[in-house]
Design an enzyme around this catalytic site. Structure first.
Site, PDB file in Angstrom:
ATOM      1  N   GLY A 150       0.813  -1.296   0.018  1.00 37.02           N
ATOM      2  CA  GLY A 150      -0.013  -0.013  -0.087  1.00 37.02           C
ATOM      3  C   GLY A 150       0.880   1.052   0.282  1.00 37.02           C
ATOM      4  N   SER A 178      -7.116  -9.339  -2.687  1.00 36.50           N
ATOM      5  CA  SER A 178      -7.315  -8.517  -1.605  1.00 36.50           C
ATOM      6  C   SER A 178      -6.332  -7.341  -1.545  1.00 36.50           C
ATOM      7  CB  SER A 178      -7.353  -9.213  -0.212  1.00 36.50           C
ATOM      8  OG  SER A 178      -5.968  -9.614   0.220  1.00 36.50           O
ATOM      9  N   GLN A 181      -7.359  -3.419  -3.886  1.00 37.78           N
ATOM     10  CA  GLN A 181      -7.964  -2.269  -3.284  1.00 37.78           C
ATOM     11  C   GLN A 181      -7.226  -1.116  -2.820  1.00 37.78           C
ATOM     12  OE1 GLN A 181      -7.455  -2.267   0.335  1.00 37.78           O
ATOM     13  NE2 GLN A 181      -9.592  -1.379   1.385  1.00 37.78           N
ATOM     14  N   CYS A 298      -2.995  -4.763   8.386  1.00 39.04           N
ATOM     15  CA  CYS A 298      -4.109  -4.495   7.585  1.00 39.04           C
ATOM     16  C   CYS A 298      -5.056  -5.669   7.476  1.00 39.04           C
ATOM     17  CB  CYS A 298      -3.768  -4.134   6.160  1.00 39.04           C
ATOM     18  SG  CYS A 298      -2.727  -2.391   6.188  1.00 39.04           S
ATOM     19  N   CYS A 355      18.374   6.605  23.698  1.00 44.98           N
ATOM     20  CA  CYS A 355      17.592   5.667  22.640  1.00 44.98           C
ATOM     21  C   CYS A 355      18.312   4.665  22.758  1.00 44.98           C
ATOM     22  CB  CYS A 355      17.404   6.687  21.515  1.00 44.98           C
ATOM     23  SG  CYS A 355      16.896   5.667  20.162  1.00 44.98           S
TER      24      CYS A 355
HETATM   25 ZN   LIG Z   1      16.924   7.154  18.535  1.00 48.17          ZN
END
Ligand SMILES: [Zn+2]
Length: 377
Positions: A150, A178, A181, A298, A355
Site C-alpha cells: 500500500g 485482496s 483495493q 491491515c 535511545c
Molecule cells: Zn533514536
C-alpha cells in the site's frame, strides 16, 4: 626537540586512485549541482559546508580519507578541517576533478539531459530548486523502497516518475486479489506473481528510462545492511515491525535518511529519521516493538484503500526533497493524518539521548538482537 614535519596535504590524482584501490575513501566536497554533472567513480558526495554535520557518514578516524573538489582549493580546506577533527590521514587531491578528468581517471560523467529527458521532466526543469542540475541529481540517485504494498505503491510510482535513476524495490510476497483495493502497483492479471516483479513491470511501463531492481526477499538481519549500503534515501513501506526496526538500525549505522510511513484503518503517520547530526531515529519515538496483539496489520484491522495512497505520496515527496536537497524534511516532526475528519496534525519528535537506537553504544542492540526482540513480542 623538533616535532615531526607535517605530512603533505596534497596527493596527485593517480596516487589518490592508488590509495582508493587500497581502501581509502574519497569525499567529493563540491556542491550537488557540480557533482550531478560528474564525479570520480566511488566518490561519496558531501558538500564542504555540510562536512561538520555529516561526520556520521565518514569512515573511522584511522581510515585513510581523501577529498576532492573542482580545482583543489575547497578540498584542501576540507582536508585541513578533517585533520583538525581527528582524521589525521586526510589528504586533498591536487588539481581537483578538472585534473582527474584531464588525466583520464575513472569518472561517472552525466552529460546534459537528452531530448527524451527534456520532454519527460519538462515540469521539473521549470521548477526553482530543481532545474537541469536537480534533474541530473535525481537521475544519479539511488532510492530503496522496502515493500511493494500500500505505501510502497504510490511511493515507488512517484519516485520512478520523478526520474530517480536507480530504484531498488524489495518485497517477499506474491500479489493477492485482496491487495488490489489499495496496492496500485499491481494489476488484476498480476495476482499470484511476486510483488517485486509486478512492481518492476509497472514502474518500467511508467518510466523506461530508469533502472528498477526487483528483489523478492524479506528484509532480515543478514541482508539489511547490504540493502541500504548504496542507497541515498530509504523509504520504509514495510508492514512489519522486524523490517521497521532493522531498517532503522541499518540507516543509523550507515547515516542514511529513512522516510517512515505507517497506516492503521483511517489513520496514518509520516516522518523522516536519521541522516543528519542530532536527527531523531524511529526508536526515539518507539523504543521497543509493541506486543503483537497491540499492533494488528491491515489483514486483521482493515484499512481504507486510499489511505496508503495519501501517506505513501507524502513519503515520496520527502524522498524526492531529500535527494534534491530542497525544502525542509519532516525531521524531528511526525505528521499524523486522520482521514475521517481529514485532519493533519504535526507532533514534535525530540531526539532521546538514552535511545536504544541512536543513543550511547552500550544501549544499542545488533540486528540479530532486534529480530529476537520483535519475535518475542
Ligand atoms: Zn533514536
Amino acid at each position: 626537540m623538533t616535532s615531526a614535519p607535517p605530512e603533505p596535504l596534497d596527493v596527485a590524482p593517480d596516487e589518490a586512485l592508488r590509495l582508493m584501490s587500497a581502501g581509502a575513501i574519497l569525499i567529493d566536497v563540491r556542491e550537488p549541482d557540480e557533482v550531478a554533472l560528474g564525479t570520480p567513480v566511488g566518490a561519496i558526495p558531501i558538500p564542504l559546508r555540510e562536512l561538520p554535520t555529516a561526520t556520521a557518514r565518514l569512515p573511522a578516524r584511522e581510515a585513510p580519507l581523501l577529498t576532492i573538489c573542482a580545482s583543489g582549493r575547497r578540498s584542501q580546506q576540507a582536508a585541513q578541517w578533517l585533520q583538525a577533527s581527528g582524521w589525521a590521514g586526510a589528504r586533498s587531491v591536487a588539481g581537483g576533478f578538472l585534473r582527474w578528468q584531464a588525466e583520464g581517471l575513472p569518472a561517472v560523467v552525466h552529460s546534459a539531459l537528452d531530448a527524451d529527458a527534456r520532454e519527460r521532466y519538462a515540469r521539473h526543469l521549470l521548477l526553482p530548486g530543481v532545474g537541469e542540475a536537480g534533474q541530473l541529481r535525481l537521475l544519479a540517485a539511488r532510492v530503496l523502497v522496502v515493500g511493494a504494498g500500500g505505501l510502497g505503491s504510490p511511493a515507488a510510482f512517484y519516485v520512478a516518475a520523478a526520474g530517480v535513476g536507480h530504484l531498488r524495490i524489495v518485497d517477499p510476497d506474491v500479489v493477492d486479489r485482496s491487495n488490489l483495493q489499495r496496492q496500485i502497483l499491481h494489476r488484476d492479471a498480476a495476482v499470484g506473481m511476486p510483488k517485486a516483479d509486478s512492481a518492476r513491470a509497472a514502474l518500467l511501463a511508467l518510466n523506461p528510462r530508469i533502472a528498477v531492481e526487483a528483489l523478492s526477499l524479506r528484509v532480515d538481519a543478514g541482508n539489511v545492511q547490504a540493502l541500504v549500503a548504496d542507497a541515498d534515501v530509504v523509504v520504509d513501506g514495510s508492514d512489519n515491525f522486524i523490517a521497521r526496526y532493522l531498517l532503522d538500525a541499518a540507516c543509523q549505522a550507515a547515516g542514511k535518511p529513512l522516510v517512515y510511513g505507517a497506516i492503521h484503518r483511517f489513520e496514518g503517520q509520516v516522518s523522516v529519521f536519521g541522516g543528519a547530526e542530532e536527527a531523531p531515529c524511529y526508536r526515539c519515538l518507539f523504543p521497543d516493538p509493541p506486543a503483537a496483539a497491540d499492533a494488528p496489520d491491515c489483514a486483521t484491522a482493515g484499512v481504507l484503500g486510499v489511505l496508503p495512497g495519501i501517506v505513501g505520496s507524502l513519503q515520496a515527496a520527502e524522498a524526492i526533497k531529500l535527494v534534491l536537497g530542497i525544502g525542509v524534511p519532516l525531521r524531528g516532526r511526525l505528521l499524523h493524518v486522520d482521514a475521517r475528519g481529514m485532519v493533519f496534525r504535526e507532533l514534535r519528535v525530540p531526539r532521546d539521548p538514552q535511545c536504544p537506537g541512536c543513543g550511547p553504544a552500550p544501549l544499542r542492540r545488533p540486528p540479530q538482537g532486534l529480530e529476537a526482540l520483535c519475535a518475542l513480542r
